[in-house]
Write a protein that holds these residues in place. Structure first.
Motif, PDB file in Angstrom:
ATOM      1  N   ALA A 199       0.832  -1.209   0.000  1.00  0.00           N
ATOM      2  CA  ALA A 199       0.000   0.000   0.000  1.00  0.00           C
ATOM      3  C   ALA A 199       0.867   1.261   0.000  1.00  0.00           C
ATOM      4  O   ALA A 199       0.554   2.245  -0.687  1.00  0.00           O
ATOM      5  CB  ALA A 199      -0.917  -0.003   1.228  1.00  0.00           C
ATOM      6  N   MET A 200       1.973   1.208   0.744  1.00  0.00           N
ATOM      7  CA  MET A 200       2.905   2.353   0.730  1.00  0.00           C
ATOM      8  C   MET A 200       3.504   2.535  -0.657  1.00  0.00           C
ATOM      9  O   MET A 200       3.634   3.662  -1.149  1.00  0.00           O
ATOM     10  CB  MET A 200       4.042   2.120   1.747  1.00  0.00           C
ATOM     11  N   PHE A 201       3.868   1.409  -1.276  1.00  0.00           N
ATOM     12  CA  PHE A 201       4.447   1.457  -2.622  1.00  0.00           C
ATOM     13  C   PHE A 201       3.460   2.114  -3.583  1.00  0.00           C
ATOM     14  O   PHE A 201       3.813   3.014  -4.354  1.00  0.00           O
ATOM     15  CB  PHE A 201       4.784   0.024  -3.066  1.00  0.00           C
ATOM     16  N   ALA A 202       2.198   1.671  -3.511  1.00  0.00           N
ATOM     17  CA  ALA A 202       1.177   2.206  -4.420  1.00  0.00           C
ATOM     18  C   ALA A 202       0.975   3.706  -4.192  1.00  0.00           C
ATOM     19  O   ALA A 202       0.798   4.470  -5.147  1.00  0.00           O
ATOM     20  CB  ALA A 202      -0.133   1.454  -4.211  1.00  0.00           C
ATOM     21  N   ALA A 203       1.006   4.120  -2.936  1.00  0.00           N
ATOM     22  CA  ALA A 203       0.768   5.542  -2.621  1.00  0.00           C
ATOM     23  C   ALA A 203       1.940   6.421  -3.027  1.00  0.00           C
ATOM     24  O   ALA A 203       1.755   7.566  -3.446  1.00  0.00           O
ATOM     25  CB  ALA A 203       0.501   5.695  -1.128  1.00  0.00           C
ATOM     26  N   ALA A 204       3.152   5.884  -2.931  1.00  0.00           N
ATOM     27  CA  ALA A 204       4.341   6.731  -3.110  1.00  0.00           C
ATOM     28  C   ALA A 204       4.890   6.742  -4.535  1.00  0.00           C
ATOM     29  O   ALA A 204       5.624   7.658  -4.900  1.00  0.00           O
ATOM     30  CB  ALA A 204       5.440   6.271  -2.150  1.00  0.00           C
ATOM     31  N   MET A 205       4.550   5.749  -5.333  1.00  0.00           N
ATOM     32  CA  MET A 205       5.204   5.664  -6.638  1.00  0.00           C
ATOM     33  C   MET A 205       4.629   6.637  -7.662  1.00  0.00           C
ATOM     34  O   MET A 205       5.299   7.002  -8.624  1.00  0.00           O
ATOM     35  CB  MET A 205       5.142   4.230  -7.170  1.00  0.00           C
ATOM     36  N   ASP A 206       3.386   7.035  -7.502  1.00  0.00           N
ATOM     37  CA  ASP A 206       2.809   8.010  -8.429  1.00  0.00           C
ATOM     38  C   ASP A 206       3.220   9.426  -8.024  1.00  0.00           C
ATOM     39  O   ASP A 206       3.529   9.679  -6.853  1.00  0.00           O
ATOM     40  CB  ASP A 206       1.285   7.893  -8.428  1.00  0.00           C
ATOM     41  N   ALA A 207       3.164  10.322  -9.003  1.00  0.00           N
ATOM     42  CA  ALA A 207       3.529  11.711  -8.709  1.00  0.00           C
ATOM     43  C   ALA A 207       2.590  12.306  -7.669  1.00  0.00           C
ATOM     44  O   ALA A 207       2.996  13.140  -6.859  1.00  0.00           O
ATOM     45  CB  ALA A 207       3.487  12.535  -9.989  1.00  0.00           C
ATOM     46  N   GLN A 208       1.340  11.886  -7.704  1.00  0.00           N
ATOM     47  CA  GLN A 208       0.374  12.404  -6.731  1.00  0.00           C
ATOM     48  C   GLN A 208      -0.169  11.251  -5.888  1.00  0.00           C
ATOM     49  O   GLN A 208      -0.453  10.169  -6.421  1.00  0.00           O
ATOM     50  CB  GLN A 208      -0.778  13.082  -7.467  1.00  0.00           C
ATOM     51  N   GLU A 209      -0.307  11.506  -4.617  1.00  0.00           N
ATOM     52  CA  GLU A 209      -0.840  10.466  -3.737  1.00  0.00           C
ATOM     53  C   GLU A 209      -2.325  10.238  -4.000  1.00  0.00           C
ATOM     54  O   GLU A 209      -2.992  11.082  -4.595  1.00  0.00           O
ATOM     55  CB  GLU A 209      -0.631  10.886  -2.274  1.00  0.00           C
ATOM     56  N   PRO A 210      -2.875   9.081  -3.567  1.00  0.00           N
ATOM     57  CA  PRO A 210      -4.305   8.831  -3.760  1.00  0.00           C
ATOM     58  C   PRO A 210      -5.153   9.839  -2.991  1.00  0.00           C
ATOM     59  O   PRO A 210      -4.672  10.516  -2.083  1.00  0.00           O
ATOM     60  CB  PRO A 210      -4.492   7.414  -3.205  1.00  0.00           C
ATOM     61  N   SER A 211      -6.429   9.926  -3.380  1.00  0.00           N
ATOM     62  CA  SER A 211      -7.348  10.864  -2.718  1.00  0.00           C
ATOM     63  C   SER A 211      -7.559  10.463  -1.262  1.00  0.00           C
ATOM     64  O   SER A 211      -7.263   9.330  -0.860  1.00  0.00           O
ATOM     65  CB  SER A 211      -8.696  10.838  -3.439  1.00  0.00           C
ATOM     66  N   GLU A 212      -8.109  11.405  -0.503  1.00  0.00           N
ATOM     67  CA  GLU A 212      -8.395  11.146   0.914  1.00  0.00           C
ATOM     68  C   GLU A 212      -9.375   9.982   1.061  1.00  0.00           C
ATOM     69  O   GLU A 212      -9.250   9.164   1.982  1.00  0.00           O
ATOM     70  CB  GLU A 212      -8.957  12.423   1.551  1.00  0.00           C
ATOM     71  N   GLU A 213     -10.319   9.895   0.125  1.00  0.00           N
ATOM     72  CA  GLU A 213     -11.316   8.826   0.181  1.00  0.00           C
ATOM     73  C   GLU A 213     -10.637   7.455   0.038  1.00  0.00           C
ATOM     74  O   GLU A 213     -10.910   6.526   0.808  1.00  0.00           O
ATOM     75  CB  GLU A 213     -12.330   9.038  -0.956  1.00  0.00           C
ATOM     76  N   VAL A 214      -9.750   7.363  -0.939  1.00  0.00           N
ATOM     77  CA  VAL A 214      -9.021   6.101  -1.154  1.00  0.00           C
ATOM     78  C   VAL A 214      -8.113   5.810   0.046  1.00  0.00           C
ATOM     79  O   VAL A 214      -8.018   4.664   0.506  1.00  0.00           O
ATOM     80  CB  VAL A 214      -8.207   6.170  -2.467  1.00  0.00           C
ATOM     81  N   ALA A 215      -7.477   6.849   0.548  1.00  0.00           N
ATOM     82  CA  ALA A 215      -6.576   6.674   1.698  1.00  0.00           C
ATOM     83  C   ALA A 215      -7.338   6.129   2.899  1.00  0.00           C
ATOM     84  O   ALA A 215      -6.896   5.182   3.557  1.00  0.00           O
ATOM     85  CB  ALA A 215      -5.918   8.008   2.051  1.00  0.00           C
ATOM     86  N   LYS A 216      -8.507   6.715   3.173  1.00  0.00           N
ATOM     87  CA  LYS A 216      -9.308   6.284   4.323  1.00  0.00           C
ATOM     88  C   LYS A 216      -9.747   4.834   4.158  1.00  0.00           C
ATOM     89  O   LYS A 216      -9.709   4.050   5.115  1.00  0.00           O
ATOM     90  CB  LYS A 216     -10.541   7.185   4.480  1.00  0.00           C
ATOM     91  N   ALA A 217     -10.188   4.487   2.949  1.00  0.00           N
ATOM     92  CA  ALA A 217     -10.651   3.108   2.702  1.00  0.00           C
ATOM     93  C   ALA A 217      -9.490   2.125   2.870  1.00  0.00           C
ATOM     94  O   ALA A 217      -9.639   1.048   3.460  1.00  0.00           O
ATOM     95  CB  ALA A 217     -11.250   3.006   1.302  1.00  0.00           C
TER      96      ALA A 217
END
Lengths: 168, 188
Positions: free
Chosen positions: B145-163
């Motif tokens: 999950a950290m890999f998925a969040a950090a590898m893109d230029a922009q982090e996932p939305s708050e909604e995705v983060a919360k889920a």
């Protein structure tokens, strides 16, 4: 009148085992205009620097080896030859929870600051740490007077007597 | 006129004791602020917006190098996880150390979601009787999950983060319910 940038008068010691955090803190302190910044990789180096240069503020991580932030603060506060037992100490840590907070308070940390670091909170922490150290010095002075209430000549005041180890 | 009662003693500590006309004693305690910042300095110090901007620029200057460092650290966590699963017990300690670093720094460098997932991993590991008791799948899902969040230029939305965090939390809760304390309760 106070100085336009009073922080330029301060010498500040950073103690953290993360190179990125050390660089970050040094950059932020440079941006603040800090007069002098000492950098230590751990608590042991920080103590050596503290006893040699007696910085105005210490900013330390909690978890470090061989001497962690708690032991660093305890030594600064209680060592009989400490050059400034009341030096303001900001503990910066990603740790949270009651045990961490209780231990930090017990050791005499002035301000606990949570990571991740936010510039505004960092700036305020320096100001609050100085205020906290002032209260600490004053309370210790009062406690010493209670423990040893012998009056000064002609003293009718309940105010505490001076103790040179507290002020410089 | 107020007058100093104990000039010789209190001069040593910067303390002033004055008696007003009404007999009330006014005490000025020794001032660390005055000693360190000079006469006239007051607390709290005024927060100068220009200084704050300089601090934010200082963080921006470090952001690129931190991005590289963050990605390297997460890749190292994946490698360490493989080593741990292959039997190298100390690799879980390396994973914890990296996660601890990331939870403390990622948020400062505009990677708050990565930092929060890393914090969740640290809290899971800290809740165990020792690090050797960690569940491989739980750790792996956090690192993925950290890999998925950090590898893109922009982090996932708050909604995705919360889920994501809610899902990881449910998994951790179920796993900890089934985790029996080890013989040696000392943390690794």
């Amino acid at each position: 009148m106070s100085s336009a940038n009073p922080i330029d008068k301060l010498s500040i010691l950073i103690a953290d085992d993360s190179e990125t955090v050390r660089r970050l803190l040094a950059s932020l302190l440079a941006a603040l205009g800090a007069g002098r910044v000492f950098i230590a990789n751990n608590g042991s180096e920080a103590l050596t620097t503290f006893f040699r240069y007696c910085p105005d503020i210490i900013i330390t991580d909690a978890a470090m080896a061989p001497i962690d932030g708690y032991e660093l603060v305890d030594t600064v506060r209680t060592h009989p030859e400490s050059p400034d037992p009341n030096v303001p100490v900001i503990m910066l840590s990603a740790l949270s929870g009651d045990a961490h907070e209780a231990r930090a308070e017990q050791m005499g940390v002035s301000i606990l600051l949570s990571k991740p670091l936010v510039p505004e909170a960092f700036y305020k922490a320096i100001s609050e740490a100085l205020a906290s150290a002032e209260r600490r010095a004053w309370l210790e002075e009062a406690a010493l007077k209670i423990a040893d209430p012998s009056p000064l000549p002609d003293d009718k005041s309940p105010m505490p007597a001076s103790r040179s180890r507290m002020l410089h | 006129m107020p007058h100093s009662q104990y000039p010789s003693d209190h001069a040593q500590v910067g303390m002033q004791v004055n008696s007003g006309a009404d007999g009330v004693e006014v005490v000025q305690p020794p001032s660390i602020v005055t000693r360190k910042l000079g006469p006239g300095a007051v607390l709290p110090m005024r927060l100068d917006p220009r200084v704050l901007q300089r601090m934010e620029r200082a963080i921006e200057k470090m952001a690129d190098s931190y991005e590289k460092s963050l990605k390297t650290e997460i890749r190292q966590m994946l490698l360490s996880h493989d080593e741990w699963q292959a039997g190298k017990q100390e690799a879980i300690h390396a994973i914890y150390a990296l996660a601890h670093d990331i939870r403390g720094l990622a948020g400062t460098f505009s990677r708050p979601v990565t930092g929060r997932i890393s914090n969740a991993l640290c809290q899971y590991l800290e809740a165990l009787p020792n690090l050797d008791a960690a569940d491989g799948a739980v750790v792996r899902l956090h690192v993925d999950a950290m890999f998925a969040a950090a590898m893109d230029a922009q982090e996932p939305s708050e909604e995705v983060a919360k889920a994501t965090l809610a899902g990881l939390e449910r998994l951790v809760t179920r796993t900890l319910e089934h985790c029996r304390p080890a013989a040696d309760p000392a943390h690794g």
